[in-house]
Design a protein around this motif. Structure first.
Motif, PDB file in Angstrom:
ATOM      1  N   THR A 115       0.832  -1.200   0.000  1.00 46.15           N
ATOM      2  CA  THR A 115       0.000   0.000   0.000  1.00 46.15           C
ATOM      3  C   THR A 115       0.872   1.257   0.000  1.00 46.15           C
ATOM      4  N   GLU A 128      -7.543  11.346   5.924  1.00 44.85           N
ATOM      5  CA  GLU A 128      -6.336  10.523   5.866  1.00 44.85           C
ATOM      6  C   GLU A 128      -6.480   9.309   6.774  1.00 44.85           C
ATOM      7  N   TYR A 170       1.338   5.420   8.712  1.00 43.07           N
ATOM      8  CA  TYR A 170       0.595   6.337   7.865  1.00 43.07           C
ATOM      9  C   TYR A 170       0.275   5.650   6.543  1.00 43.07           C
ATOM     10  N   ILE A 171      -1.003   5.610   6.183  1.00 43.62           N
ATOM     11  CA  ILE A 171      -1.402   4.906   4.965  1.00 43.62           C
ATOM     12  C   ILE A 171      -1.585   5.863   3.799  1.00 43.62           C
ATOM     13  N   GLY A 172      -2.140   7.046   4.059  1.00 43.69           N
ATOM     14  CA  GLY A 172      -2.319   7.991   2.964  1.00 43.69           C
ATOM     15  C   GLY A 172      -3.725   8.547   2.955  1.00 43.69           C
ATOM     16  N   ARG A 200      -8.781  10.308   9.910  1.00 42.55           N
ATOM     17  CA  ARG A 200      -8.746  11.703  10.350  1.00 42.55           C
ATOM     18  C   ARG A 200      -9.302  12.580   9.238  1.00 42.55           C
ATOM     19  N   TYR A 254       1.576  17.313  12.917  1.00 42.87           N
ATOM     20  CA  TYR A 254       0.553  16.645  12.128  1.00 42.87           C
ATOM     21  C   TYR A 254      -0.837  16.938  12.651  1.00 42.87           C
ATOM     22  N   TRP A 255      -0.967  17.052  13.950  1.00 38.40           N
ATOM     23  CA  TRP A 255      -2.305  17.101  14.544  1.00 38.40           C
ATOM     24  C   TRP A 255      -2.878  18.499  14.678  1.00 38.40           C
ATOM     25  N   LEU A 303      -7.164   5.828  -1.827  1.00 35.91           N
ATOM     26  CA  LEU A 303      -7.750   4.490  -1.665  1.00 35.91           C
ATOM     27  C   LEU A 303      -8.967   4.329  -2.554  1.00 35.91           C
ATOM     28  N   GLU A 323       7.490   8.239   8.724  1.00 32.37           N
ATOM     29  CA  GLU A 323       6.109   8.734   8.694  1.00 32.37           C
ATOM     30  C   GLU A 323       5.436   8.484  10.032  1.00 32.37           C
ATOM     31  N   ILE A 368       3.598  11.252  12.423  1.00 33.77           N
ATOM     32  CA  ILE A 368       2.201  11.167  12.838  1.00 33.77           C
ATOM     33  C   ILE A 368       2.057  11.396  14.346  1.00 33.77           C
ATOM     34  N   ILE A 420      -4.689   6.149   9.040  1.00 34.95           N
ATOM     35  CA  ILE A 420      -3.519   5.712   9.808  1.00 34.95           C
ATOM     36  C   ILE A 420      -3.852   4.355  10.406  1.00 34.95           C
ATOM     37  N   LEU A 421      -2.935   3.430  10.339  1.00 32.41           N
ATOM     38  CA  LEU A 421      -3.208   2.116  10.931  1.00 32.41           C
ATOM     39  C   LEU A 421      -3.157   2.174  12.454  1.00 32.41           C
ATOM     40  N   ARG A 429       1.063   4.107  -2.924  1.00 29.54           N
ATOM     41  CA  ARG A 429       0.780   5.517  -2.670  1.00 29.54           C
ATOM     42  C   ARG A 429       1.926   6.388  -3.150  1.00 29.54           C
ATOM     43  N   ARG A 431     -11.300  19.264  13.550  1.00 32.45           N
ATOM     44  CA  ARG A 431     -11.049  17.981  12.897  1.00 32.45           C
ATOM     45  C   ARG A 431     -11.629  16.855  13.740  1.00 32.45           C
ATOM     46  N   LEU A 471     -11.179  12.617  14.620  1.00 32.70           N
ATOM     47  CA  LEU A 471     -10.378  11.393  14.494  1.00 32.70           C
ATOM     48  C   LEU A 471     -11.270  10.218  14.875  1.00 32.70           C
TER      49      LEU A 471
END
Lengths: 898, 251
Positions: free
Chosen positions: A765, B230, B238-240, B173, A896-897, B245, A887, A891, B232-233, A769, B194, B196
């Motif tokens: 994945t 976005e 971070y998945i994207g 998120r 990021y937040w 997807l 990454e 996070i 995140i697992l 990406r 935001r 989550l």
């Protein structure tokens, strides 16, 4: 006929009346043995009066027993249609002798059942499953106390299955009420008669009566080529010459196709399991009456249903097993002492050689063994539930006594304890110390699980686009493996799952496949190891004329092999394994039969997938396997894997390989159902069933799944033996060009073998990406060139087309404004800071090229992080893992937040 | 503010002035409901609680925030819950102070909670971050904050190159359309609001993220801005973006 003198005059009169003037060999031997009260297994071809051999002495004994008081003899057959057939035959005898007979199975109406409960017939004809149900009713249980005989017809059909294991436990449950009763098994020819007898009798002494079959068979093999039109023409010609003929085929699809092609004959019908009962019975009746002359059928016609006179049997394509050939051809000449005539129409190179080997083995009486299922945990769970309902409450030791009398559950160690604990887990029984107590659910469970046959709900597949149902899938398969978004293949097309709801699977045609996906187009008849080996031997010795005198066959086989030689292809044989590169992957030509290739193929696949981190697609048949691999993995790599296999490690590797496959999850759900964990009508929509299945990790349910797969679907011991032969040099391994043999054959089963960890999917994945991400490339030398492109399109060393410099900054798309600042004639303090940053960025790209671009396009990765990643000097997966780590750190931060 | 991800939960530590351990959707007592749907398993409450205690030990937080659906049965408490719930809550509060934001499955849980533990259903701010279960409209007080919610049980379907798939818990998120949510945005320079979505702690609960987006079943899922969402697992990988997807899906 002196054997008959043992019997009551009344029975003798009936025998004469029925027109028996001579006794068959089977009858001569079996009647005195049964009359003397021995447990007997009688092995003889169909049509040799097996049923009568068993029933004359039974009738004799029944006459001297008081009427009333319960069932005296129970006759069990595997099929309802056989029950009907036997009933029709028994009714005459019973009427003449003043005995009562009844049939009881799934189709029996309520009224008839009640009558049997009030006034039980002397002779009850039933199926293994309905036999189970007799223990559930109080009144019926009482009727079991008088049973003196149990006859099991077509026992070879049951002995190797879970149905059979279930049946023999039921026999010992009957023993509790009836004491010792006489056991009579009627069987077609098998390779291991004594084992079948032990299966029936446990540790009791027994006699086996065996009537050899070989001398009565007259089978020829004709080569008809692989063109369907030509095949049917030849078939049509043969049919015109013959009288009443059964044409056996291996799949329902072929049956339908042939039925269609031969339609013009006018006297042809098709008979297979997917047709309704009425249609089948009608075809049988019309064949019997001579209204139709030709019946095209699948294994549905193998068992001894009486369809009258059959002059000739044609087997279309290889019968795959010796026992199957003997059974099928045995349907011809349904009269005593006549010869059974059969013809095999061979359709290709493998098919021809295989057919010849099977005919030779049939003549030598080398029939396959039927291996009973020992210690099948789901059968045990089913029987413990049955016993719990039967007794309400029972000591575990009592159940153990019952089990120890059987041959299939004696000496299974702690299995009973494990099974009981698991059943308690699913609230099917309660345990109180060593006592087993029934629950309200257990009775309900039993009524839905009388049978060990997975008679499953079929889930319709509904195509959203064409708004129609395109097929069905086994429910357990859907539950265990399919979920939203998954792509699967059925009817030769790819589908993506949109939704699983309201008991149906909504799909849309998938535009692109990410690879070959699992499919089972019906379960295949596996070709045994010994047959595949001998086919390999013929290929090596080229001695086809030792097997046949038919000119077409010899000419074709010789031509085929000559053509192989001309192409400089190596001919794989029993002494040679060849590996060939193709566009799709690597073909391994191994003459080892389905089950062995299945085991070997999966072991190889998991090793390859673990090493390269890619899923491997596997397709195979008895002579070859095709490993779907990325193009970078070649036949020499596969050879290295094959040569480095360690036989003692193979079982462990195979278990690991199985766990994440669709096949495993499918079986796991089926077995969980037998433990009462999942109801037949369960609703899976609200939860993640995939994750629910993790509850079975390490349990007896999982253990049974392994046991079944490793004994029924694949043969790891023989696979290990093949590897040993390679190690000893008895089999050599060579690389060759893609050959006619490698390209031949239809691949039957396919599956995917994913790498052992989930990690690969995450990496895939991430790679996808980063490849798809846009990047903004900008020249930091002339400061006059920028381009926005996908990371995947960036060259290994990006270069400015304007000035030729390689000082290129790789920016995130939203950072393009930063570049504008570079062209300002007057720069502020902040602009200078940005300039330093971009120069640093460009210098990394200058030294590391595309790798730097990839790193820089990761989330939250700037020049500092990128140089840290690149400094690890990692490549491939390890490099992407470093990016993932960076990454992950990002996070966690405030940046990021907020 | 700093985040720590505990993939074995899934659980999340948010550290500001304090260390808060956040856990969503425990669904103790789900086994009774499974049985009603034809799936029969013994209670896994003890295993689930053990798992939570282990994470508390590892994370060493100042406070445990439970984002609702502590229990499972609605509309009433089952026998299983009546027996198990007090023990579970006592075990937890003997280790660490609790804050509970009741969810739609928590009907009848109040008697088992202490006053200081019970938090408003539409959420409140703790240490700079908004919390609520997520089944109803959030309190306007949460405007301009990150809101951490449960209720949706997001799962992500991951595929490798050949299409072998697996489902795994994941965070989603996203930005929010505060106007449609009726949240007060009149103040200038409000930082972005935001949300989550937290994956469920319960090991068998789960919905595909793409399904949540396609068929939203709460105000927050209906009014999130999917374009900047976005994924995140559970372990913080971070998945994207969601959109990448979705484009995979239609490819």
């Amino acid at each position: 006929m002196k054997q008959l003198e043992l019997l009551d005059p009344k029975v003798q009169v009936c025998i004469k009346k029925r027109g028996f003037s001579v006794l068959s060999e089977a009858q001569k031997q079996a009647i005195p043995l049964i009359h003397d009260g021995n447990h007997v297994v009688l092995i003889a071809p169909t049509g040799t009066g097996k049923t009568e051999s068993a029933m004359f002495p039974v009738f004799n004994a029944l006459l001297s027993m008081p009427s009333r008081g319960g069932f005296k003899a129970i006759y069990i057959t595997p099929l309802r249609s056989l029950n009907r057939d036997i009933l029709a035959r028994m009714q005459w005898w019973c009427r003449e002798l003043g005995l009562t007979v009844g049939v009881r199975h799934g189709d029996t109406p309520m009224g008839e059942r009640r009558k049997q409960a009030l006034a039980p017939p002397d002779l009850l004809i039933t199926t293994p499953e309905t036999f189970q149900a007799l223990f559930m009713g109080k009144r019926l249980r009482k009727h079991l106390t008088q049973v003196r005989f149990v006859i099991i017809d077509e026992i070879h059909e049951l002995a190797g299955s879970k149905r059979g294991a279930q049946l023999v436990v039921a026999l010992e449950r009957l023993h509790v009420y009836a004491g010792e009763f006489q056991r009579i098994g009627l069987s077609a020819t098998v390779g291991n008669p004594d084992e079948i007898a032990r299966f029936l009798c446990g540790k009791r002494p027994f006699s086996v009566v065996q009537v050899p079959v070989a001398k009565q068979l007259d089978i020829t093999v004709r080569f008809v080529g692989d063109d369907f039109q030509k095949q049917t023409e030849i078939l049509s010609k043969i049919l015109k010459r013959e009288g009443s003929t059964l044409v056996f085929v291996n799949t329902r699809v072929t049956a339908e196709a042939l039925g269609h092609a031969l339609y013009e004959h006018g006297d042809v019908e098709v008979h297979h399991g997917s047709l309704s009962k009425e249609v089948r019975i009608d075809a049988e009746e019309r064949f019997k009456k001579g209204e139709i002359r030709i019946l095209i059928c699948t294994s549905s016609m193998e068992l001894g249903i009486d369809i009258g006179r059959v002059d000739h049997v044609i087997q279309f394509g290889s019968p795959r097993e010796v026992s199957r050939l003997v059974q099928r051809v045995g349907r011809a000449g349904h009269q005593l002492n006549t010869i059974s005539r059969g013809t095999i129409l061979a359709t290709g190179f493998d098919d021809l050689l295989e057919s010849l080997v099977i005919v030779k083995k049939a003549k030598a009486n080398e029939i396959e063994r039927v291996v009973p299922q020992r210690c099948a945990a789901d059968v045990l769970a089913n029987q413990v539930a049955g016993i719990a309902v039967e007794y309400g409450e029972i000591e575990q030791s009592k159940i153990r006594e019952i089990l120890e009398r059987t041959s299939v559950f004696a000496d299974c160690g702690t299995l009973l304890d494990d099974v009981c604990r698991q059943m308690e887990e699913h609230l099917l029984i309660r345990l109180d110390g060593t006592r087993i107590i029934t629950t309200a659910r257990a009775r309900r469970y039993l009524s839905g699980n009388l049978s060990m046959i997975h008679d499953e709900r079929k889930v319709p597949i509904f195509d959203m686009v064409s708004r129609r149902t395109v097929g069905t899938l086994d429910e357990s398969f859907v539950v265990g493996w399919v979920h939203t978004g998954v792509v699967f293949i059925t009817k030769g097309q790819l589908w993506r799952v949109i939704e699983i709801a309201d008991g149906k699977l909504t799909v849309e045609p998938a535009k692109k496949a990410l690879g070959e996906l699992p499919s089972w187009e019906g379960e295949q008849i596996p070709v045994p190891f010994s047959v595949a080996r001998e086919v390999g031997e013929i290929r090596r010795r080229r001695n086809i004329s030792a097997y046949t005198t038919e000119r077409d066959s010899i000419r074709f086989a010789q031509m085929f092999l000559t053509e192989m030689d001309k192409n400089r292809s190596l001919v794989p044989s029993d002494h040679l394994i060849t590996l060939e590169n193709t566009d799709e992957g690597v073909v391994c030509n191994i003459c080892a039969g389905h089950k062995t290739n299945e085991a070997l193929g999966r072991v190889l696949s998991i090793l390859i997938s673990a090493r390269y981190g890619t899923t491997v697609g596997l397709e195979l048949d008895a002579y070859r396997m095709l490993l779907h691999l990325p193009s970078s993995i070649r036949s020499s790599d596969v050879r290295d894997f094959l040569l480095s296999l360690e036989p003692s490690h193979m079982p462990g590797i195979l278990r690991l390989a199985l766990k994440r496959t669709a096949l495993f999850k499918w079986k796991l759900v089926q077995i969980a159902k037998k433990f009462g964990a999942i109801d037949p009508d369960a609703d899976y929509e609200k939860i993640s069933i995939q994750r629910l299945l993790e509850y079975f990790e390490g349990s007896v349910v999982q253990q049974e799944t392994f046991r079944e797969l490793l004994s029924e679907y694949m043969d790891i011991d023989t696979a290990a033996e093949v590897v040993n032969k390679i190690k000893r040099g008895d089999i050599s391994v060579a690389l060759g060009p893609f050959s006619m043999i490698g390209a031949g054959g239809l691949f039957s089963s396919r599956d995917l073998v994913p790498p052992p960890t989930a990690d690969q999917a995450v990496l895939a994945t991430l790679k996808r990406r980063l490849d798809q991400d846009d990047v903004f490339l900008a020249c930091m030398n002339c400061r006059d060139w920028k381009i926005r492109t996908a990371v995947s399109r960036v060259p290994d060393h990006p270069q400015c087309p304007k000035c030729g410099a390689r000082l290129i900054a790789a920016l995130k798309p939203y950072e393009d404004e930063l570049y504008l600042a570079m062209r300002k004639p007057r720069k502020t303090q902040a602009d200078h800071a940005i300039e330093q940053r971009l120069l640093k960025n460009a210098n990394i790209v200058l030294s590391s090229g595309k790798k730097a671009v990839i790193a820089l396009s990761a989330r939250g990765v700037g020049p500092e992080n990128a140089s840290r990643i690149l400094a690890t000097l990692t490549d491939g997966d390890a490099f992407y893992r470093e990016i993932m780590k960076a990454e992950r750190n990002f996070i966690q931060t405030h940046r990021y937040w907020s | 503010m700093k985040m720590e991800f505990f993939g074995d939960g899934p659980a999340l530590v948010i550290e500001g002035e304090y260390r808060l351990l956040i856990v969503a959707d425990l669904h103790f007592g789900i086994e009774a409901d499974l049985a009603a749907h034809g799936l029969h398993f013994r209670s896994r409450s003890t295993d689930r609680l053990e798992r939570l205690l282990k994470i508390i030990d590892m994370a060493d937080p100042d406070m445990l925030v439970l984002l609702g659906d502590i229990k499972h049965s609605i509309p009433s408490i089952t026998r299983q819950e009546y027996d198990e719930l007090p023990v579970i809550l006592d075990t937890l509060r003997s280790r660490i102070p609790l804050k509970v934001f009741p969810g739609n499955h928590d009907i009848g849980i109040e008697p088992y909670l202490r006053d200081a533990e019970l938090q408003p259903k539409d959420g409140t701010i703790l240490d700079g971050v908004g919390y609520l279960h997520g089944h109803m409209y959030p309190s306007p007080n949460l405007t301009g904050h990150l809101m951490v919610i449960g209720h949706h049980h997001p799962l992500l379907l991951l595929k490798d190159e050949v299409g072998c798939a697996l489902q795994t818990p994941a965070y989603l998120r996203a930005g929010l359309d505060t106007d449609k949510l009726g949240m007060n945005t009149l103040v200038e320079n409000t930082p972005p609001t935001r949300v989550l979505f937290m994956p469920a702690f319960n090991e068998i609960a789960g919905y595909d993220i793409l399904q949540i987006v396609k068929n939203p079943f709460s105000p927050l899922s209906r009014f999130m801005k999917t374009e900047d969402a976005e994924i995140i697992l559970a372990d913080g990988t971070y998945i994207g973006s969601l959109s990448s997807l979705q484009s995979d899906e239609t490819a």
